[in-house]
Motif scaffolding. Structure first.
Motif, mmCIF file in Angstrom:
data_model
loop_
_atom_site.group_PDB
_atom_site.id
_atom_site.type_symbol
_atom_site.label_atom_id
_atom_site.label_comp_id
_atom_site.label_asym_id
_atom_site.label_seq_id
_atom_site.Cartn_x
_atom_site.Cartn_y
_atom_site.Cartn_z
ATOM 1 N N TYR A 35 0.843 -1.184 0.000
ATOM 2 C CA TYR A 35 0.000 0.000 0.000
ATOM 3 C C TYR A 35 0.885 1.244 0.000
ATOM 4 O O TYR A 35 2.019 1.221 0.476
ATOM 5 N N GLN A 37 0.458 5.242 1.503
ATOM 6 C CA GLN A 37 -0.397 6.050 2.370
ATOM 7 C C GLN A 37 -0.051 7.514 2.204
ATOM 8 O O GLN A 37 1.106 7.921 2.410
ATOM 9 N N GLY A 40 -4.982 12.265 3.865
ATOM 10 C CA GLY A 40 -6.314 12.477 3.319
ATOM 11 C C GLY A 40 -6.789 11.419 2.351
ATOM 12 O O GLY A 40 -7.961 11.408 1.966
ATOM 13 N N LEU A 41 -5.899 10.537 1.943
ATOM 14 C CA LEU A 41 -6.269 9.499 0.969
ATOM 15 C C LEU A 41 -6.289 8.107 1.586
ATOM 16 O O LEU A 41 -6.697 7.140 0.949
ATOM 17 N N GLY A 42 -5.821 7.974 2.808
ATOM 18 C CA GLY A 42 -5.809 6.672 3.448
ATOM 19 C C GLY A 42 -4.801 5.739 2.820
ATOM 20 O O GLY A 42 -3.774 6.174 2.292
ATOM 21 N N LEU A 43 -5.107 4.464 2.860
ATOM 22 C CA LEU A 43 -4.232 3.439 2.297
ATOM 23 C C LEU A 43 -4.774 3.018 0.934
ATOM 24 O O LEU A 43 -5.926 2.620 0.819
ATOM 25 N N ASP A 59 -5.425 -0.830 -6.816
ATOM 26 C CA ASP A 59 -6.081 0.354 -7.354
ATOM 27 C C ASP A 59 -5.131 1.288 -8.090
ATOM 28 O O ASP A 59 -5.541 2.014 -8.989
ATOM 29 N N LEU A 90 3.563 0.928 2.839
ATOM 30 C CA LEU A 90 3.281 -0.065 3.873
ATOM 31 C C LEU A 90 3.088 -1.430 3.242
ATOM 32 O O LEU A 90 2.344 -1.585 2.274
ATOM 33 N N LEU A 97 -7.296 -13.836 2.840
ATOM 34 C CA LEU A 97 -8.110 -12.627 2.824
ATOM 35 C C LEU A 97 -9.591 -12.954 2.630
ATOM 36 O O LEU A 97 -10.451 -12.349 3.219
ATOM 37 N N GLN A 98 -9.886 -13.927 1.807
ATOM 38 C CA GLN A 98 -11.275 -14.233 1.513
ATOM 39 C C GLN A 98 -12.037 -14.677 2.747
ATOM 40 O O GLN A 98 -13.242 -14.590 2.792
ATOM 41 N N GLN A 103 -5.120 -8.138 8.482
ATOM 42 C CA GLN A 103 -3.844 -7.887 7.855
ATOM 43 C C GLN A 103 -2.867 -7.399 8.914
ATOM 44 O O GLN A 103 -3.218 -6.610 9.788
ATOM 45 N N PHE A 105 0.600 -5.389 9.442
ATOM 46 C CA PHE A 105 1.381 -4.395 8.720
ATOM 47 C C PHE A 105 2.815 -4.309 9.230
ATOM 48 O O PHE A 105 3.099 -4.504 10.418
#
Lengths: 114, 111
Positions: A35, A37, A40-43, A59, A90, A97-98, A103, A105
């Motif tokens: 990820y 970070q 204001g946009l997060g992860l 993404d 990160l 995950l499913q 998670q 970190f």
């Protein structure tokens, strides 16, 4: 206790350099994630891997690539670093995950590209 | 694409006051997770909710998952300075098959 480690806490690179960020987990987790970070946009998910040599785009994969040659290690590669890739990176891992596993970190790598 | 929003973005409270952050998804979630990130630290898992309408408590923290599985909330009763940090929700979207974090709510607690 799960441990996720990242190769550097702080990194300064020049524009155009190739950058490697390494992540290692010690709990035999199937899934690993990268990820970035930003305030204001997060992860935001860059890439994830659910098995050795497997990878899926997240993404924001543009400008990044990844490598997972061993189960415990997941590398993020910036082929030609640019200033807009200055960020906190990160790494995380999880068993499955499913099934909604949490998670874990790593401490993060703060990358500055000048 | 699928989005997860959180409000408020920032919240300043006096120690002892209550705090609530809300998480809203554009699509149905299979589950929702909450993480806390202390200043200078990394996100740490707090809890996961799976069932529609589920409510879970951890001491002064109460977590709810909406009936439609598109929203969630975290409520902290009588905040303490140790509650300072950014709270993130994250969800697994049914149809997009991806895991998305919200932008987080940063909580400041004044002693």
């Amino acid at each position: 206790d799960v441990k996720v480690t990242q190769s550097s806490r702080y990194l300064v690179k020049r524009t155009g350099e190739k950058v490697f960020l390494e992540c290692v987990q010690d709990m035999d987790h199937e899934n690993m994630f990268w990820y970035r970070q930003d305030p204001g946009l997060g992860l935001r998910l860059i890439y994830f891997s659910y098995d050795v040599k497997m990878k899926e785009k997240g993404d924001i994969p543009e400008g990044y690539s990844v490598s997972r040659e061993k189960k415990e290690r997941f590398s993020l590669i910036l082929e030609s670093a640019s200033t807009n890739q200055t960020s906190m990176y990160l790494c995380a891992s999880s068993p499955f995950l499913q099934e909604g596993q949490e998670q874990y970190f790593g401490p993060g790598t703060r990358l500055t590209v000048t | 694409g699928q989005q997860v929003m959180q409000i408020p973005q920032y919240q300043h409270v006096q120690e002892g006051e209550d705090f609530t952050t809300y998480c809203n998804s554009s699509t149905t979630l299979s589950n929702i997770q909450w993480y806390k990130q202390r200043p200078g630290g990394h996100p740490v898992f707090l809890i996961q909710l799976v069932k529609s309408g589920e409510v879970k408590k951890q001491k002064r923290l109460t977590f709810q998952f909406g009936e439609a599985k598109k929203n969630s909330s975290l409520h902290i009763t009588a905040t303490q300075t140790t509650d300072v940090g950014t709270y993130f929700c994250a969800g697994w979207h049914n149809y997009g098959q991806n895991f998305v974090f919200g932008p987080g709510t940063r909580l400041s607690v004044l002693p």
